[in-house]
Design an enzyme around this catalytic site. Sequence first.
Site, mmCIF file in Angstrom:
data_model
loop_
_atom_site.group_PDB
_atom_site.id
_atom_site.type_symbol
_atom_site.label_atom_id
_atom_site.label_comp_id
_atom_site.label_asym_id
_atom_site.label_seq_id
_atom_site.Cartn_x
_atom_site.Cartn_y
_atom_site.Cartn_z
ATOM 1 C CD GLU A 168 -2.847 -1.240 2.251
ATOM 2 O OE1 GLU A 168 -3.843 -1.829 2.197
ATOM 3 O OE2 GLU A 168 -2.609 -0.399 3.367
ATOM 4 C CB CYS A 191 -3.177 -6.325 -6.312
ATOM 5 S SG CYS A 191 -4.300 -5.144 -6.313
ATOM 6 C CD GLU A 245 -4.257 -10.665 -6.813
ATOM 7 O OE1 GLU A 245 -5.256 -11.096 -6.603
ATOM 8 O OE2 GLU A 245 -3.422 -9.794 -6.406
#
Length: 147
Positions: free
Chosen positions: A51, A60, A62
């Site tokens: 973040e 993210c 992924e």
Amino acid sequence: MTTDMNDDTRDTLMAAARKAAAGAYAPYSNFHVGAALLLADGTLVTGANVENASYGLSLCAETVAIAGILATGDRPQLQALAVTGGAPGAAGQGPQVTPCGRCRQIINEIAQLGGTDPVVWCDGAEGVLETRLSELLPYAFGPANLG
């Protein structure tokens, strides 16, 4: 759905995703996500969400894993991926976590480059959802659409 992937493969990827989630940097949402990707050559690559105070710049799990794969210069065949998430130290203990829409599109890109429709395992307290990318992102837009 059934696949040619076995339970050991699923369990290995889920364990790797949970371990990755433990390393997430998520001070704003306190929602740790981990992803584990399996390539055709047996390589296992993980990622965790990262973040940022400006929220929109967050990454993210992924996406982090895929960026790591592509940074090698390879265009590998993605066979399977596992995703988990939850409160710090409690990944997989809440609702099943699936890739977000943005991640589905990014996963689709690498899958199309490798000509695959990877198995996707999504972890949660009620068990592991098993699906294919094509079921998570039907009618996907990708490299093939650009001619």
